[in-house]
Design an enzyme around this catalytic site. Structure first.
Site, PDB file in Angstrom:
ATOM      1  N   HIS A 144       0.839  -1.205   0.000  1.00  0.00           N
ATOM      2  CA  HIS A 144       0.000   0.000   0.000  1.00  0.00           C
ATOM      3  C   HIS A 144       0.873   1.254   0.000  1.00  0.00           C
ATOM      4  O   HIS A 144       0.890   2.029   0.969  1.00  0.00           O
ATOM      5  CB  HIS A 144      -0.926   0.033   1.225  1.00  0.00           C
ATOM      6  CG  HIS A 144      -2.188  -0.751   1.057  1.00  0.00           C
ATOM      7  ND1 HIS A 144      -3.078  -0.948   2.089  1.00  0.00           N
ATOM      8  CD2 HIS A 144      -2.729  -1.393  -0.013  1.00  0.00           C
ATOM      9  CE1 HIS A 144      -4.094  -1.671   1.676  1.00  0.00           C
ATOM     10  NE2 HIS A 144      -3.908  -1.958   0.396  1.00  0.00           N
ATOM     11  N   ALA A 168       2.035   1.860   4.307  1.00  0.00           N
ATOM     12  CA  ALA A 168       0.995   1.882   5.323  1.00  0.00           C
ATOM     13  C   ALA A 168       0.744   0.490   5.901  1.00  0.00           C
ATOM     14  O   ALA A 168       0.472   0.345   7.096  1.00  0.00           O
ATOM     15  CB  ALA A 168      -0.299   2.437   4.733  1.00  0.00           C
ATOM     16  N   HIS A 169       0.835  -0.529   5.062  1.00  0.00           N
ATOM     17  CA  HIS A 169       0.489  -1.890   5.488  1.00  0.00           C
ATOM     18  C   HIS A 169       1.344  -2.905   4.728  1.00  0.00           C
ATOM     19  O   HIS A 169       1.658  -2.690   3.558  1.00  0.00           O
ATOM     20  CB  HIS A 169      -0.997  -2.188   5.207  1.00  0.00           C
ATOM     21  CG  HIS A 169      -1.916  -1.094   5.640  1.00  0.00           C
ATOM     22  ND1 HIS A 169      -2.619  -0.299   4.748  1.00  0.00           N
ATOM     23  CD2 HIS A 169      -2.211  -0.630   6.878  1.00  0.00           C
ATOM     24  CE1 HIS A 169      -3.335   0.590   5.411  1.00  0.00           C
ATOM     25  NE2 HIS A 169      -3.106   0.418   6.697  1.00  0.00           N
ATOM     26  N   GLN A 170       1.685  -3.986   5.401  1.00  0.00           N
ATOM     27  CA  GLN A 170       2.474  -5.042   4.763  1.00  0.00           C
ATOM     28  C   GLN A 170       1.600  -6.295   4.638  1.00  0.00           C
ATOM     29  O   GLN A 170       1.025  -6.749   5.616  1.00  0.00           O
ATOM     30  CB  GLN A 170       3.737  -5.352   5.585  1.00  0.00           C
ATOM     31  CG  GLN A 170       4.685  -4.163   5.713  1.00  0.00           C
ATOM     32  CD  GLN A 170       4.248  -3.152   6.762  1.00  0.00           C
ATOM     33  OE1 GLN A 170       3.939  -3.496   7.893  1.00  0.00           O
ATOM     34  NE2 GLN A 170       4.228  -1.878   6.382  1.00  0.00           N
TER      35      GLN A 170
END
Length: 259
Positions: free
Chosen positions: A13, A188-190
């Site tokens: 993201h 933002a996110h993995q």
């Protein structure tokens, strides 16, 4: 695993941001952590729903200081003195491309990820909309991660000059793009490095989140996502955890429970 799927399919993201310095205090550190989400560019450049979301997040001092472009000590102090007047928009991209995590010869994890052309276009479209929103909100100047100093806007009392300057900033931003090491991006996110699926050749865990190769071993987090989510992944992650928990209660594991 034997099919070398662990670590593949990394989604991040990718995020860029636009910050406005407002004429009055905003106190961006107060209130709800996320107060606005827009889907205006969510469909993406080709309409396949791999686009971006515009979000208006809370910004705490530590995060604000860490993403402030460094020119020198005096400029950094000036920017932080403006902190109480900041209004922030982020562009969160649903990445269609992917990367991977590899283990090097010393056993250290190494990240390999290059933002694809489709996702760069999504970012650019989102940044343009964010710039227009920040200007419309009344910003006196605009801060961007690849600019060392704020970009001033003419006063709202001169709308024609203000519109001309905004279009100039947008054109310059699109021309620059997001070159490596010059236009910072954030994750933002993995997600995705232990992808779930129905075929062990292309996934790490089964649809139940149990490993294909180690019975009774479950992976229950965002790494099981087959693709990047089209929204913040918290609720999806909680849903997967609930699904797996219910399955374990019903005894769907491939090995008998000893509890």
């Amino acid at each position: 695993n034997s099919n070398r799927q662990i670590g593949k399919n990394l989604r991040l993201h990718p995020v860029s941001g636009v910050v406005g310095i407002m004429p009055n205090d905003v106190a961006i550190w107060r209130g709800a952590p996320m107060t606005l989400v827009s889907d205006v560019v969510a469909k993406g450049p080709v309409g396949d729903n791999y686009g971006a979301k515009l979000e208006c997040p809370l910004l705490l001092p530590g995060i604000a200081s860490s993403v402030t472009p460094w020119k020198d000590g005096a400029a950094f102090k000036d920017r932080m003195l403006d902190y109480k007047r900041l209004f922030s928009m982020i562009v969160l991209t649903r990445d269609k491309g992917s990367g991977e995590v590899r283990i090097d010869k010393e056993g250290t994890p190494r990240l390999y990820y290059k933002v694809g052309e489709h996702d760069l276009k999504s970012l650019a479209d989102g940044v343009e909309k964010a710039l227009r929103l920040v200007e419309a909100a009344g910003a006196e100047s605009i801060l961007m991660a690849h600019e060392l100093t704020p970009l001033p806007l003419p006063p709202q009392s001169d709308p024609k000059a203000r519109a001309v300057e905004l279009e100039k900033i947008i054109a310059q931003t699109r021309q620059l793009g997001f070159p490596l090491y010059k236009a910072p991006l954030f994750s933002a996110h993995q997600m995705g490095t232990c992808r779930m699926g129905s075929d062990p050749k292309t996934s790490v865990v089964k649809p139940t989140c149990e490993s294909w190769e180690c019975s009774g071993l479950y992976v229950i987090d965002a790494s099981t996502f087959p693709t990047a989510t089209g929204t913040n992944p918290m609720v999806t992650t909680l849903g997967i955890a609930h699904m797996v928990a219910q399955g374990l209660k019903k005894g769907t594991s491939s090995i008998p429970s000893k509890l």
